[in-house]
Design a protein around this motif. Sequence first.
Motif: not given
Length: 232
Positions: A65-67, A87-89, A95-96, A101-102
Amino acid sequence: CQHLTLSRPKLAEQPRRGRVERTETFNNELFERLRQLRLSIARELEVPAFVVFNDAALRDMAQRVPRNREEFGRISGVGTVKLQQFGDRFLAEIQQYLKENPNTTKVERSSYANRSRPSQRRAVNRDGSTYSQTRELLNQGMSASQVAHRRGLSVGTIISHVEMMVSNGIEVELEPSLPRTDRKVVIEAAFDQAGGPEAKLSSVYESVTEDITYEDIRIVRAHLTQSNGSPH
């Protein structure tokens, strides 16, 4: 004359070994979302899905789960080119998912060092062992071929020492042993395409130029493994 028929005693039937199932732990929900994103990108580019990322890379993303881009760049199968392209997509999708799912955390897995057997770790760590002798010379700035010449061993044996040390989490200086830059770039790209340092050497070897040797590929793999490190 009476004939006797001798029968060979039947051997006790050995129980069949069941297949050992390899279990991989990762976030299945996130994995499926990343698969859908990969499919969308592949359709946009009109290429097979694996050209974007293979399943191993997606599983690694769903596990670690890279941030950010730095963490994403450490994912197996993500090289510089794919980091720039996709990478960005993929990070936006992750991130979404995290926003929805915090409480999501990365799935812990055993470190690379813990995959080896205790007896191997003891042998590698023992002072005066053949591994420690190789490590000492490498850390002095010698290349694998120079160490092989100094110790009267083959280069392949020295690289085997390196692989054993890296698999046990022991840091060793590898820069002087790497092939020249153009070959190194080709090998890294081949590993990237094949799914990362854990890809089969034969698959990588078949995809590179004839002037690249197995020893080149093995030392680059060890370097990639050591550079990527193990998630904790």
